[in-house]
Design a protein around this motif. Structure first.
Motif, PDB file in Angstrom:
ATOM      1  N   GLY A 240       0.828  -1.201   0.000  1.00 45.17           N
ATOM      2  CA  GLY A 240       0.000   0.000   0.000  1.00 45.17           C
ATOM      3  C   GLY A 240       0.861   1.248   0.000  1.00 45.17           C
ATOM      4  O   GLY A 240       2.056   1.190   0.306  1.00 45.17           O
ATOM      5  N   ASN A 241       0.240   2.371  -0.339  1.00 40.52           N
ATOM      6  CA  ASN A 241       1.033   3.584  -0.510  1.00 40.52           C
ATOM      7  C   ASN A 241       1.507   4.209   0.810  1.00 40.52           C
ATOM      8  O   ASN A 241       2.242   5.183   0.798  1.00 40.52           O
ATOM      9  N   SER A 242       1.098   3.627   1.964  1.00 41.23           N
ATOM     10  CA  SER A 242       1.623   4.126   3.240  1.00 41.23           C
ATOM     11  C   SER A 242       2.596   3.130   3.875  1.00 41.23           C
ATOM     12  O   SER A 242       2.860   3.172   5.078  1.00 41.23           O
ATOM     13  N   VAL A 243       3.098   2.202   3.043  1.00 36.22           N
ATOM     14  CA  VAL A 243       4.068   1.209   3.500  1.00 36.22           C
ATOM     15  C   VAL A 243       5.421   1.522   2.861  1.00 36.22           C
ATOM     16  O   VAL A 243       5.491   1.780   1.655  1.00 36.22           O
ATOM     17  N   ASP A 244       6.499   1.510   3.668  1.00 36.13           N
ATOM     18  CA  ASP A 244       7.838   1.795   3.133  1.00 36.13           C
ATOM     19  C   ASP A 244       8.410   0.614   2.344  1.00 36.13           C
ATOM     20  O   ASP A 244       8.996   0.779   1.298  1.00 36.13           O
ATOM     21  N   ARG A 245       8.270  -0.610   2.918  1.00 35.13           N
ATOM     22  CA  ARG A 245       8.924  -1.777   2.314  1.00 35.13           C
ATOM     23  C   ARG A 245       7.907  -2.910   2.163  1.00 35.13           C
ATOM     24  O   ARG A 245       7.770  -3.765   3.046  1.00 35.13           O
ATOM     25  N   PRO A 246       7.139  -2.929   1.063  1.00 39.11           N
ATOM     26  CA  PRO A 246       6.132  -3.985   0.888  1.00 39.11           C
ATOM     27  C   PRO A 246       6.760  -5.373   0.925  1.00 39.11           C
ATOM     28  O   PRO A 246       7.895  -5.543   0.437  1.00 39.11           O
ATOM     29  N   ILE A 247       6.035  -6.342   1.498  1.00 40.61           N
ATOM     30  CA  ILE A 247       6.566  -7.715   1.564  1.00 40.61           C
ATOM     31  C   ILE A 247       5.461  -8.712   1.223  1.00 40.61           C
ATOM     32  O   ILE A 247       4.282  -8.371   1.226  1.00 40.61           O
ATOM     33  N   GLU A 248       5.920  -9.917   0.949  1.00 41.65           N
ATOM     34  CA  GLU A 248       4.986 -11.026   0.802  1.00 41.65           C
ATOM     35  C   GLU A 248       5.531 -12.127   1.700  1.00 41.65           C
ATOM     36  O   GLU A 248       6.710 -12.458   1.607  1.00 41.65           O
ATOM     37  N   ILE A 249       4.689 -12.663   2.587  1.00 43.08           N
ATOM     38  CA  ILE A 249       5.197 -13.695   3.495  1.00 43.08           C
ATOM     39  C   ILE A 249       4.418 -14.988   3.341  1.00 43.08           C
ATOM     40  O   ILE A 249       3.241 -14.983   2.971  1.00 43.08           O
ATOM     41  N   SER A 250       5.103 -16.103   3.609  1.00 40.78           N
ATOM     42  CA  SER A 250       4.473 -17.427   3.546  1.00 40.78           C
ATOM     43  C   SER A 250       4.007 -17.812   4.957  1.00 40.78           C
ATOM     44  O   SER A 250       4.319 -17.134   5.935  1.00 40.78           O
ATOM     45  N   TYR A 251       3.306 -18.927   5.015  1.00 42.19           N
ATOM     46  CA  TYR A 251       2.848 -19.451   6.309  1.00 42.19           C
ATOM     47  C   TYR A 251       4.046 -19.735   7.214  1.00 42.19           C
ATOM     48  O   TYR A 251       4.041 -19.375   8.394  1.00 42.19           O
ATOM     49  N   ASN A 252       5.110 -20.330   6.636  1.00 41.08           N
ATOM     50  CA  ASN A 252       6.298 -20.616   7.443  1.00 41.08           C
ATOM     51  C   ASN A 252       6.983 -19.338   7.921  1.00 41.08           C
ATOM     52  O   ASN A 252       7.464 -19.282   9.051  1.00 41.08           O
TER      53      ASN A 252
ATOM     54  N   VAL B  24       0.459 -13.265  15.292  1.00 35.13           N
ATOM     55  CA  VAL B  24       1.589 -12.346  15.125  1.00 35.13           C
ATOM     56  C   VAL B  24       1.005 -10.939  15.163  1.00 35.13           C
ATOM     57  O   VAL B  24       0.165 -10.592  14.329  1.00 35.13           O
ATOM     58  N   PRO B  25       1.398 -10.149  16.177  1.00 41.75           N
ATOM     59  CA  PRO B  25       0.745  -8.842  16.338  1.00 41.75           C
ATOM     60  C   PRO B  25       1.054  -7.866  15.200  1.00 41.75           C
ATOM     61  O   PRO B  25       2.114  -7.937  14.563  1.00 41.75           O
ATOM     62  N   MET B  26       0.123  -6.959  14.975  1.00 37.94           N
ATOM     63  CA  MET B  26       0.321  -5.931  13.945  1.00 37.94           C
ATOM     64  C   MET B  26       1.554  -5.091  14.242  1.00 37.94           C
ATOM     65  O   MET B  26       2.188  -4.572  13.320  1.00 37.94           O
ATOM     66  N   SER B  27       1.929  -4.941  15.514  1.00 43.30           N
ATOM     67  CA  SER B  27       3.133  -4.164  15.842  1.00 43.30           C
ATOM     68  C   SER B  27       4.363  -4.771  15.157  1.00 43.30           C
ATOM     69  O   SER B  27       5.225  -4.046  14.661  1.00 43.30           O
ATOM     70  N   GLU B  28       4.421  -6.107  15.092  1.00 40.56           N
ATOM     71  CA  GLU B  28       5.531  -6.791  14.400  1.00 40.56           C
ATOM     72  C   GLU B  28       5.500  -6.503  12.909  1.00 40.56           C
ATOM     73  O   GLU B  28       6.520  -6.267  12.272  1.00 40.56           O
ATOM     74  N   ILE B  29       4.287  -6.583  12.357  1.00 43.36           N
ATOM     75  CA  ILE B  29       4.125  -6.358  10.917  1.00 43.36           C
ATOM     76  C   ILE B  29       4.497  -4.911  10.580  1.00 43.36           C
ATOM     77  O   ILE B  29       5.253  -4.657   9.626  1.00 43.36           O
ATOM     78  N   PHE B  30       3.980  -3.978  11.365  1.00 41.60           N
ATOM     79  CA  PHE B  30       4.265  -2.559  11.104  1.00 41.60           C
ATOM     80  C   PHE B  30       5.770  -2.284  11.191  1.00 41.60           C
ATOM     81  O   PHE B  30       6.327  -1.553  10.367  1.00 41.60           O
ATOM     82  N   ALA B  31       6.441  -2.885  12.191  1.00 40.92           N
ATOM     83  CA  ALA B  31       7.881  -2.649  12.345  1.00 40.92           C
ATOM     84  C   ALA B  31       8.635  -3.188  11.135  1.00 40.92           C
ATOM     85  O   ALA B  31       9.605  -2.595  10.669  1.00 40.92           O
ATOM     86  N   ARG B  32       8.165  -4.314  10.631  1.00 41.15           N
ATOM     87  CA  ARG B  32       8.850  -4.958   9.515  1.00 41.15           C
ATOM     88  C   ARG B  32       8.707  -4.179   8.207  1.00 41.15           C
ATOM     89  O   ARG B  32       9.666  -4.027   7.459  1.00 41.15           O
ATOM     90  N   VAL B  33       7.514  -3.655   7.929  1.00 36.71           N
ATOM     91  CA  VAL B  33       7.309  -2.991   6.631  1.00 36.71           C
ATOM     92  C   VAL B  33       7.529  -1.481   6.701  1.00 36.71           C
ATOM     93  O   VAL B  33       7.765  -0.852   5.670  1.00 36.71           O
ATOM     94  N   GLY B  34       7.459  -0.902   7.878  1.00 38.03           N
ATOM     95  CA  GLY B  34       7.615   0.553   8.015  1.00 38.03           C
ATOM     96  C   GLY B  34       6.365   1.283   7.548  1.00 38.03           C
ATOM     97  O   GLY B  34       5.903   1.083   6.413  1.00 38.03           O
ATOM     98  N   ILE B  35       5.779   2.079   8.422  1.00 37.53           N
ATOM     99  CA  ILE B  35       4.532   2.781   8.088  1.00 37.53           C
ATOM    100  C   ILE B  35       4.818   4.269   7.942  1.00 37.53           C
ATOM    101  O   ILE B  35       5.456   4.882   8.792  1.00 37.53           O
ATOM    102  N   LYS B  36       4.322   4.839   6.851  1.00 36.51           N
ATOM    103  CA  LYS B  36       4.515   6.282   6.614  1.00 36.51           C
ATOM    104  C   LYS B  36       3.506   7.074   7.446  1.00 36.51           C
ATOM    105  O   LYS B  36       2.420   6.574   7.753  1.00 36.51           O
ATOM    106  N   PRO B  37       3.852   8.332   7.767  1.00 34.01           N
ATOM    107  CA  PRO B  37       2.922   9.154   8.563  1.00 34.01           C
ATOM    108  C   PRO B  37       1.588   9.429   7.857  1.00 34.01           C
ATOM    109  O   PRO B  37       0.635   9.844   8.487  1.00 34.01           O
ATOM    110  N   THR B  38       1.512   9.131   6.554  1.00 36.11           N
ATOM    111  CA  THR B  38       0.277   9.380   5.800  1.00 36.11           C
ATOM    112  C   THR B  38      -0.802   8.320   6.048  1.00 36.11           C
ATOM    113  O   THR B  38      -1.949   8.496   5.611  1.00 36.11           O
TER     114      THR B  38
END
Ligand SMILES: Nc1nc2c(c(=O)[nH]1)N[C@H]1C(S)=C(S)[C@@H](COP(=O)(O)O)O[C@H]1N2
Ligand SMILES: [Mo]
Length: 456
Positions: free
Chosen positions: A129-141, A194-208
């Protein structure tokens, strides 16, 4: 104690409780109240005979049709093709076994044979999304390797208690439409996520960032729901990507392999079979937050959209009312509600239309459940036949604001008909009201329930 440290303390207690058995072992959370040594004289409910299935037509048996819900119907209430309620009048345990947990699907449960994306080895989650710094795709593992938490929380459909509009609110099937859940579209489970805090830290969220869109698109192409980014951020350790329920991998009916869990919000926020999380600087509108799971009625005002909002499969004209969010304080006793004014009655309900549940006369213990996931349960009161409100006894454990509590009170039942009412007050001082204003989808009825019984 601050909200955060209270939450961490609750989480630690849950972990101690469930992992090490310091206070209670995992099993004890599933055993009935009677086994805890509570007064055992629970009322005996008259059991209606089960309806026999229709006999198959003569000739070669046809292949059984694909089942829309996979779990065994013997332990849930069938209220529609893709919907099962909980037999709450039989509930005794603190945790709800998965087999007894309600299922709310807008479409049939998608199965791996038809949707290979749901196989663990195929499943992928796109976070972009346009408010994500580093988009990722993750598997179940990948997901399983990330730090996870557990929370013991209720999950409740917003439509739970719709029955109260018909049975005691004075409304008809014309005024309020939807499934007749009675009061069983709620259960409590231990969710591992897996909490959203982990996901947000991993992808980086823009102030927008303005919206987090949780999307499935697997069971139906309109299945997903936006949440304001600020609301996700406020609960970023509690909301997450859930892969286990009561210690086991999710079952297909409950969103396997991965679903969202938003503790405290109505179930519709907890998107099952999730495949995509998109964080955007736009407001987003789709079916579930415009006309699907919203408050529509004279006391509600539909929100306004802005020119640059994003619309997925809907238009501005579809915005009919404010979307449902937190579940309000509620309570019930484990007695089936009398159904006589509702437009329909579930086929395997234990009472016939207009029939009252029968209790034996004499001293007994009435049992119930109370929940108030936004602020936590403070007190539960009850009254008999419109008399004075009295305090019910809340039984441990109480693992924090997201969990329900069991309560009990003694009752010396005399012959005749009686009305029992229960009322939860939460830690913000909000108590269940006598009635709530009309909303035509029958969302979130938290009025004081009236349980009618016949004592013989
Ligand atoms: N993809 C998808 N997610 C969904 C739904 C659905 O139909 N499809 N139903 C929602 C609703 S309305 C509720 S109440 C909860 C029910 O969760 P459960 O069936 O695991 O109890 O899932 C939510 N997530
Ligand atoms: Mo729901």
């Amino acid at each position: 104690m601050s909200g955060e440290s209270q939450r961490v303390r609750d989480a630690e207690l849950v972990l101690r409780t469930l992992r090490d058995g310091t206070n209670l072992d995992r099993r004890s959370l599933f055993v009935s109240a009677a086994a805890f040594g509570a007064v055992a004289a629970a009322p005996a409910l008259a059991q209606a005979p089960a309806t026999a299935p229709a006999a198959p037509a003569a000739g070669a048996p046809a292949a059984p049709p694909r089942r829309a819900i996979l779990k065994d119907d013997s332990r849930v209430l069938n209220i529609g093709a893709t919907v099962r309620s909980g037999n709450y009048w039989n509930f005794t345990t603190f945790m709800t076994p998965v087999e007894e947990f309600y299922v709310r699907n807008h479409y049939p449960t998608p199965i791996v044979e038809q949707r290979p994306i749901l196989a663990r080895e195929n499943w992928k989650l796109k976070i972009h999304g346009n408010s994500v710094d580093r988009p990722i795709e993750i598997s179940y593992n990948d997901l399983l390797k990330m730090p996870s938490r557990t929370v013991v929380a209720t999950m409740e459909c917003h439509g739970n208690g719709r029955t109260l509009f018909w049975e005691q609110g004075g409304f008809t099937g014309q005024d309020v439409a939807g499934g007749n859940w009675v009061m069983g579209a709620i259960g409590q489970a231990e969710w591992q996520y897996v909490p959203m805090s982990e996901i947000f830290a991993r992808v980086g969220i823009k102030p927008t960032a303005k919206t987090v869109l949780f999307w499935s698109g697997v069971d139906g192409n309109d299945m997903g729901r936006p949440m304001p980014f600020a609301d996700v951020l406020a609960q970023q350790n509690d909301i997450g990507l859930c892969f286990a329920m009561n210690g086991n991998p999710l079952t297909p009916d409950h969103g396997a392999p991965v679903r969202i869990v938003v503790p405290g919000w109505g179930g519709t926020a907890s998107i099952k079979w999730v495949t995509e999380i998109r964080v955007t600087d736009k407001r987003v509108w789709c079916r579930l937050n415009t006309k699907g799971e919203v408050f529509i009625g004279p006391s509600y005002t539909a929100p306004e959209s802005a020119a640059d909002d994003e619309f997925i499969g809907v238009t501005q004209a579809d915005i009919k009312g404010p979307m449902v969010t937190w579940m309000p304080p509620k309570s019930l006793i484990t007695v089936p509600l009398v159904i006589e004014k509702s437009p329909s009655i579930p086929a395997n309900y234990p009472l016939k239309k207009g029939e009252l549940p029968r209790l034996a006369a004499g001293q007994q213990t009435m049992n119930g459940y109370a929940w108030a996931p936004q602020h936590g349960v403070r007190t539960v009161d009850y009254r008999i036949d419109g008399g004075a409100w009295q305090s019910a006894t809340i039984r441990p454990p109480n693992l924090g604001k997201y969990t329900w509590v069991r309560f009990e009170f003694p009752w010396n039942a005399t012959a005749g008909q009686h009305v029992i009412e229960t009322r939860t007050t939460d830690n913000a001082g909000t108590a269940q009201p006598a009635e709530i204003p009309l909303n035509s989808l029958g969302m979130a009825n938290w009025s004081i329930p009236k349980f009618r019984v016949e004592v013989a």
